[in-house]
Design a protein around this motif. Structure first.
Motif, PDB file in Angstrom:
ATOM      1  N   GLY A  47       0.630  -1.389  -0.149  1.00 12.97           N
ATOM      2  CA  GLY A  47       0.032  -0.008   0.005  1.00 12.97           C
ATOM      3  C   GLY A  47       0.660   1.294   0.059  1.00 12.97           C
ATOM      4  O   GLY A  47       1.993   1.286   0.247  1.00 12.97           O
ATOM      5  N   LEU A  48       0.179   2.269  -0.307  1.00 14.38           N
ATOM      6  CA  LEU A  48       0.737   3.819  -0.273  1.00 14.38           C
ATOM      7  C   LEU A  48       1.463   4.072   1.419  1.00 14.38           C
ATOM      8  O   LEU A  48       2.787   4.516   1.066  1.00 14.38           O
ATOM      9  CB  LEU A  48      -0.184   4.759  -0.451  1.00 14.38           C
ATOM     10  N   GLU A  49       0.948   3.682   2.273  1.00 13.74           N
ATOM     11  CA  GLU A  49       1.636   3.928   3.373  1.00 13.74           C
ATOM     12  C   GLU A  49       2.875   3.074   3.622  1.00 13.74           C
ATOM     13  O   GLU A  49       3.786   3.599   4.131  1.00 13.74           O
ATOM     14  CB  GLU A  49       0.529   3.594   4.586  1.00 13.74           C
ATOM     15  N   SER A  50       2.884   1.810   3.366  1.00 13.66           N
ATOM     16  CA  SER A  50       3.739   1.085   3.439  1.00 13.66           C
ATOM     17  C   SER A  50       5.206   1.739   2.294  1.00 13.66           C
ATOM     18  O   SER A  50       6.145   1.618   2.974  1.00 13.66           O
ATOM     19  CB  SER A  50       3.526  -0.496   2.636  1.00 13.66           C
ATOM     20  N   HIS A  51       4.893   2.049   1.229  1.00 17.00           N
ATOM     21  CA  HIS A  51       5.987   2.650   0.457  1.00 17.00           C
ATOM     22  C   HIS A  51       6.338   4.045   1.139  1.00 17.00           C
ATOM     23  O   HIS A  51       7.399   4.201   0.969  1.00 17.00           O
ATOM     24  CB  HIS A  51       5.224   2.916  -0.888  1.00 17.00           C
ATOM     25  N   ALA A  52       5.589   4.690   1.766  1.00 18.98           N
ATOM     26  CA  ALA A  52       5.960   5.915   2.507  1.00 18.98           C
ATOM     27  C   ALA A  52       6.983   5.645   3.447  1.00 18.98           C
ATOM     28  O   ALA A  52       7.916   6.310   3.738  1.00 18.98           O
ATOM     29  CB  ALA A  52       4.801   6.677   3.018  1.00 18.98           C
ATOM     30  N   LEU A 139      -9.177   4.179  16.387  1.00 18.42           N
ATOM     31  CA  LEU A 139      -9.158   4.555  15.159  1.00 18.42           C
ATOM     32  C   LEU A 139      -7.676   4.559  14.538  1.00 18.42           C
ATOM     33  O   LEU A 139      -6.874   4.748  15.587  1.00 18.42           O
ATOM     34  CB  LEU A 139      -9.777   5.805  14.707  1.00 18.42           C
ATOM     35  N   PHE A 140      -7.359   4.269  13.310  1.00 18.06           N
ATOM     36  CA  PHE A 140      -5.956   4.455  12.910  1.00 18.06           C
ATOM     37  C   PHE A 140      -5.539   6.034  13.118  1.00 18.06           C
ATOM     38  O   PHE A 140      -6.266   6.862  12.666  1.00 18.06           O
ATOM     39  CB  PHE A 140      -5.727   4.032  11.285  1.00 18.06           C
ATOM     40  N   ASP A 141      -4.251   6.358  13.551  1.00 18.50           N
ATOM     41  CA  ASP A 141      -3.711   7.688  13.857  1.00 18.50           C
ATOM     42  C   ASP A 141      -3.000   8.141  12.378  1.00 18.50           C
ATOM     43  O   ASP A 141      -1.735   7.830  12.294  1.00 18.50           O
ATOM     44  CB  ASP A 141      -2.884   7.620  14.832  1.00 18.50           C
ATOM     45  N   HIS A 142      -3.735   8.915  11.657  1.00 15.69           N
ATOM     46  CA  HIS A 142      -3.247   9.301  10.358  1.00 15.69           C
ATOM     47  C   HIS A 142      -2.446  10.440  10.621  1.00 15.69           C
ATOM     48  O   HIS A 142      -1.446  10.882   9.564  1.00 15.69           O
ATOM     49  CB  HIS A 142      -4.313   9.917   9.522  1.00 15.69           C
ATOM     50  N   SER A 143      -2.316  11.028  12.077  1.00 12.79           N
ATOM     51  CA  SER A 143      -1.372  12.229  12.321  1.00 12.79           C
ATOM     52  C   SER A 143       0.023  11.618  12.856  1.00 12.79           C
ATOM     53  O   SER A 143       0.969  12.338  13.091  1.00 12.79           O
ATOM     54  CB  SER A 143      -1.962  13.051  13.461  1.00 12.79           C
ATOM     55  N   TYR A 144       0.088  10.477  13.001  1.00 12.23           N
ATOM     56  CA  TYR A 144       1.154   9.499  13.481  1.00 12.23           C
ATOM     57  C   TYR A 144       1.821  10.290  14.818  1.00 12.23           C
ATOM     58  O   TYR A 144       2.670  10.490  14.885  1.00 12.23           O
ATOM     59  CB  TYR A 144       2.215   9.602  12.244  1.00 12.23           C
ATOM     60  N   ASP A 145       0.919  10.339  15.632  1.00 12.95           N
ATOM     61  CA  ASP A 145       1.343  11.178  16.951  1.00 12.95           C
ATOM     62  C   ASP A 145       1.054  10.218  18.130  1.00 12.95           C
ATOM     63  O   ASP A 145       0.215   9.844  18.761  1.00 12.95           O
ATOM     64  CB  ASP A 145       0.096  12.319  17.258  1.00 12.95           C
ATOM     65  N   LYS A 146       2.489   9.954  18.668  1.00  7.72           N
ATOM     66  CA  LYS A 146       2.427   8.746  19.768  1.00  7.72           C
ATOM     67  C   LYS A 146       2.126   9.321  20.963  1.00  7.72           C
ATOM     68  O   LYS A 146       2.004   8.696  21.864  1.00  7.72           O
ATOM     69  CB  LYS A 146       3.837   8.171  19.653  1.00  7.72           C
ATOM     70  N   THR A 147       2.126  10.631  21.077  1.00  9.81           N
ATOM     71  CA  THR A 147       1.483  11.288  22.405  1.00  9.81           C
ATOM     72  C   THR A 147       0.045  11.299  22.659  1.00  9.81           C
ATOM     73  O   THR A 147      -0.450  11.554  23.512  1.00  9.81           O
ATOM     74  CB  THR A 147       2.085  13.031  22.428  1.00  9.81           C
ATOM     75  N   ASP A 148      -0.819  10.964  21.415  1.00 11.28           N
ATOM     76  CA  ASP A 148      -2.147  10.811  21.598  1.00 11.28           C
ATOM     77  C   ASP A 148      -2.572   9.304  21.504  1.00 11.28           C
ATOM     78  O   ASP A 148      -2.327   8.798  20.546  1.00 11.28           O
ATOM     79  CB  ASP A 148      -2.662  11.662  20.564  1.00 11.28           C
ATOM     80  N   SER A 149      -2.977   8.622  22.693  1.00 12.55           N
ATOM     81  CA  SER A 149      -3.369   7.288  22.534  1.00 12.55           C
ATOM     82  C   SER A 149      -4.716   7.122  22.246  1.00 12.55           C
ATOM     83  O   SER A 149      -5.140   5.935  22.697  1.00 12.55           O
ATOM     84  CB  SER A 149      -2.984   6.709  23.949  1.00 12.55           C
ATOM     85  N   THR A 150      -5.549   8.062  22.075  1.00 14.88           N
ATOM     86  CA  THR A 150      -6.995   7.958  21.629  1.00 14.88           C
ATOM     87  C   THR A 150      -6.952   7.280  20.047  1.00 14.88           C
ATOM     88  O   THR A 150      -8.237   6.859  19.464  1.00 14.88           O
ATOM     89  CB  THR A 150      -7.647   9.156  21.637  1.00 14.88           C
ATOM     90  N   LYS A 151      -6.018   7.645  19.395  1.00 14.61           N
ATOM     91  CA  LYS A 151      -5.825   6.870  18.018  1.00 14.61           C
ATOM     92  C   LYS A 151      -4.340   6.167  18.112  1.00 14.61           C
ATOM     93  O   LYS A 151      -3.380   6.611  18.660  1.00 14.61           O
ATOM     94  CB  LYS A 151      -6.046   7.864  17.006  1.00 14.61           C
TER      95      LYS A 151
END
Length: 204
Positions: A47-52, A139-151
């Motif tokens: 997928g696109l994210e994997s390539h990223a 939900l998946f965290d599209h912001s890739y913010d590991k400080t927010d555990s709600t996603k």
């Protein structure tokens, strides 16, 4: 101005995709008798994210990870992944997939299973925490913010589960990722943990 970096990234991903599509498909013949609750399964995706991930981390051999948990119907992979929501009614939430689905040829180029050696009690805690977070339908965290555990994104989910037994799998390793404000944990950041050993690989 924001569109330029994204366009450049998509061009790189397109080139990466052409290269990866020529790679052999993985064997899904995993000897499940070797597996334990809490084992990590890594894959190089299509997928696109994997390539990223592979574009951002030139050393990367895998782009995604999840946790193995034994259920009544067999071994499952619990993982946070975008773009694979057919089985979750269109919602990008933490998933529970059969190994065969996780390694399906349209989703996986190659894969391996790695283990952080733990005792029976620790493995029970890992299983419990993995299923607890799965049950919250995060939900998946599209912001890739590991400080927010709600996603959560994939490595964030795995690291969070291992925190239940006091283990920092990434050992503090993280990197800057295009389009992410916070440093991101790459799959390689986990695999660099010297206490992880390979249980199975599709390349063997």
């Amino acid at each position: 101005m924001r569109l330029l970096p994204l366009c450049l990234l998509l061009c790189l991903l397109s080139a990466c995709n052409r290269h990866q599509s020529a790679l052999p498909e993985p064997s899904t013949a995993i000897d499940t008798s070797l597996l334990r609750d809490g084992d990590l399964i890594f894959r190089l995706g299509r997928g696109l994210e994997s390539h990223a991930v592979t574009v951002a981390d030139k050393r990367a051999t895998y782009s995604h990870t999840g946790l193995l948990v034994h259920q009544q119907e067999g071994w499952k992979v619990l993982h946070a992944v975008p773009g694979e929501s057919e089985e979750t009614e269109g919602k990008e939430v933490i998933k529970q997939d059969a190994i065969s689905l996780f390694l399906r040829s349209d989703r996986c180029i190659k894969a391996c299973v790695m283990r952080y050696d733990t005792n029976v009690e620790a493995r029970a805690l890992l299983r419990q925490e993995a299923l607890r977070l799965y049950g919250k339908a995060l939900l998946f965290d599209h912001s890739y913010d590991k400080t927010d555990s709600t996603k959560m994104y994939c490595t964030e989910y795995v690291c969070h589960v291992y925190q239940a037994i006091g283990v920092d799998l990434a050992e503090g390793r993280c990197h800057r990722f295009p389009m992410a404000k916070e440093p991101v944990i790459y799959p390689l950041d986990l695999r660099c943990n010297k206490r992880l050993t390979t249980v199975w690989s599709s390349e063997k």
